[in-house]
Scaffold this active site. Sequence first.
Site, PDB file in Angstrom:
ATOM      1  N   GLY A 288       0.800  -1.223   0.000  1.00  0.00           N
ATOM      2  CA  GLY A 288       0.000   0.000   0.000  1.00  0.00           C
ATOM      3  C   GLY A 288       0.830   1.269   0.000  1.00  0.00           C
ATOM      4  O   GLY A 288       0.294   2.366  -0.182  1.00  0.00           O
ATOM      5  N   GLY A 289       2.146   1.146   0.179  1.00  0.00           N
ATOM      6  CA  GLY A 289       3.013   2.323   0.216  1.00  0.00           C
ATOM      7  C   GLY A 289       3.292   2.869  -1.167  1.00  0.00           C
ATOM      8  O   GLY A 289       2.887   2.297  -2.178  1.00  0.00           O
ATOM      9  N   ALA A 362       9.021  -4.354   0.308  1.00  0.00           N
ATOM     10  CA  ALA A 362       9.038  -2.883   0.360  1.00  0.00           C
ATOM     11  C   ALA A 362       8.542  -2.332   1.689  1.00  0.00           C
ATOM     12  O   ALA A 362       8.564  -1.122   1.899  1.00  0.00           O
ATOM     13  CB  ALA A 362       8.188  -2.315  -0.783  1.00  0.00           C
ATOM     14  N   LYS A 408      20.614   5.851   2.287  1.00  0.00           N
ATOM     15  CA  LYS A 408      20.927   6.204   3.674  1.00  0.00           C
ATOM     16  C   LYS A 408      21.582   5.056   4.430  1.00  0.00           C
ATOM     17  O   LYS A 408      22.062   5.227   5.547  1.00  0.00           O
ATOM     18  CB  LYS A 408      19.658   6.675   4.391  1.00  0.00           C
ATOM     19  CG  LYS A 408      19.129   7.990   3.842  1.00  0.00           C
ATOM     20  CD  LYS A 408      17.839   8.397   4.515  1.00  0.00           C
ATOM     21  CE  LYS A 408      17.382   9.762   4.021  1.00  0.00           C
ATOM     22  NZ  LYS A 408      17.111   9.802   2.569  1.00  0.00           N
ATOM     23  N   SER A 449       7.030  10.383  -3.005  1.00  0.00           N
ATOM     24  CA  SER A 449       6.702   9.303  -2.082  1.00  0.00           C
ATOM     25  C   SER A 449       6.333   9.881  -0.718  1.00  0.00           C
ATOM     26  O   SER A 449       6.674  11.019  -0.395  1.00  0.00           O
ATOM     27  CB  SER A 449       7.893   8.342  -1.930  1.00  0.00           C
ATOM     28  OG  SER A 449       8.969   8.994  -1.291  1.00  0.00           O
ATOM     29  N   ARG A 537      18.884  18.349  10.845  1.00  0.00           N
ATOM     30  CA  ARG A 537      18.186  17.635  11.903  1.00  0.00           C
ATOM     31  C   ARG A 537      19.057  16.480  12.404  1.00  0.00           C
ATOM     32  O   ARG A 537      20.003  16.078  11.712  1.00  0.00           O
ATOM     33  CB  ARG A 537      16.844  17.094  11.377  1.00  0.00           C
ATOM     34  CG  ARG A 537      15.872  18.186  10.962  1.00  0.00           C
ATOM     35  CD  ARG A 537      14.624  17.621  10.310  1.00  0.00           C
ATOM     36  NE  ARG A 537      14.934  16.956   9.043  1.00  0.00           N
ATOM     37  CZ  ARG A 537      14.007  16.408   8.249  1.00  0.00           C
ATOM     38  NH1 ARG A 537      12.735  16.451   8.600  1.00  0.00           N
ATOM     39  NH2 ARG A 537      14.361  15.820   7.116  1.00  0.00           N
TER      40      ARG A 537
END
Length: 605
Positions: A288-289, A362, A408, A449, A537
């Site tokens: 669903g992402g 995912a 990342k 996204s 951050r």
Amino acid sequence: MSYPKRLSLLIFLDSFIVLTAVYLSYWFIHPNALNDVPITLIISSITLLCSHHVFASIYKLYSKAWEYASIGELKNIFKAVTFSIIVTAVVQEIINQDIYVRIMAITWMLHILLIGGSRFVWRMFRDTYMAKNTNNINKTPTLIVGAGAAGTMVVRQLLQNKEADLYPVVFVDDDRNKQRLEIYNVPVVGSTKNIERVVEQYEIEHIIIAIPSLNRKQVNEIFEICTKTKVKTQIVPMLEDILDGKVSVNELRDVQVEDLLGREPVQLDDAGIGEKITGKTILVTGAGGSIGSEICRQVMKYKPEKIVLLGHGENSIYTIEMELRAQYKDVVEITTEIADVQDRNKMFEVMKKHKPYIVYHAAAHKHVPLMERNPEEAVKNNIFGTKNVAEAADTFKVNTFVMVSSDKAVNPTNVMGATKRFAEMIIQHMAAVSSTRFVAVRFGNVLGSRGSVIPLFKKQIQKGGPVTVTHPDMIRYFMTIPEASRLVIQAGTLAKGGELFVLDMGEPVKIVDLAKNLITLSGYSIEEIGIEFTGLRPGEKMYEELLNEEEIHPEQIFPKIHVGKAVLMDHDILQQFMNDFGQMSKEGIRERLLEIANNKVLIKN
């Protein structure tokens, strides 16, 4: 006019033209013999009339929209007239043992002239009289960038469509051979470098970039020039969308930030992907992402036998299920599993039930600041969840397991990146001990996204600003959601086991430049919205990497796709962390994660 009435009118008109052409030709040759018409000429006129209607039907002269007539229609007129003349000449030879050569030649010329003229007169009327009488005073004067096939088509449609709000005034084109010419009475007045001057000189209020073959770098360059004019700019669809039949060249749209990346999308091996997916059962976690749902859309194009949509959020799974059912309900079996990857027993039940051929993993937590504050949740989902799905895939002999990773994960400075690197290590370990092909795919930030910077910027712009950027020099790699999803799918076809696949993502983009472009695309000036720098951050880096020094493998195994060297961590270290996890504090989790993810001692090349 209804089709029967239109057909009757054209047949009557053509009959009159055919007979007129025959007898005018006879009169030109025999001006004093009109009262003594030979029977052979009467038979010839009847033959010509009948054969004309036959060939007019064959070449569809009665079903053409003549207001849009072009060279193709003229060719059909030529063929129909020529063949009907030939048939008539043959009949003359049979009946009279002679052919009225001069009469037939003049008849052929008159025939083409009158038939063609009758058809093209409506086109001329539409293109000239109707266009001139259209009230252009209230229309928006428009500049067309590109005087090629696409630009010409756009101008033609704008001129013919009385309801269009835009009126083409001038072209600009970098082809010197087109400059100073006129196309549909619209002059080509300069090159793209002259856009600012042209806008001012001709009081342009709208710009259309009509060169679908432009690459993204070229679009970016032209758009930057257009931006200086403060005039609304739109673009015709990209060439690949036109060729795929998704859109028409006339479907103008606003320039989007994806158009300005300055990097071309990767073209993948459709045949190879089809061999792996067609007729197979495919399971997608996190379906669903934003990435997971696009993987589902891309997979469905290759017609698997069944696709399993697995996700924790029922609303998002319902949404993608309904979307896929609407398009593929009679082609592919679609089933859903509402489940959390942290539920180990459930993952084993799902794998046993569906026995997928390929698993695209995912599902993950990916918000960097949130995971900094909740490291334990990042570990549960990204590490334990990955371990559960991977071990279930191994147990039930899945052919290929593809994990979605992130840039990342390279030299991570934050919890999210560290958990992704940890998950990669688990996948690499599984590849070493399992018959299943386990691979991971790394890419940079994905435009649009959930959690990406674009939706945040859009919300800030809608509220009137300012747009917040952490640092003026921060850079990131960017790609679109479809590109990222296609890369994940391609990785499954290239997998041998244990690889880290990485897309050559071109040049990184400054976040502040992205913000400026988005403000401009939204119709505002940078001064109106403003940009505020908030500082880095916790856990953020000024730039992202795709491979660290130990992983770099210079060769591309596929156009624009690299594979990193397998860098393995001692699995006992990973297992010890997972054993100790329940007794660790948040800060302890963070420290151990970063220590393990950045370890450069226990490496096997």
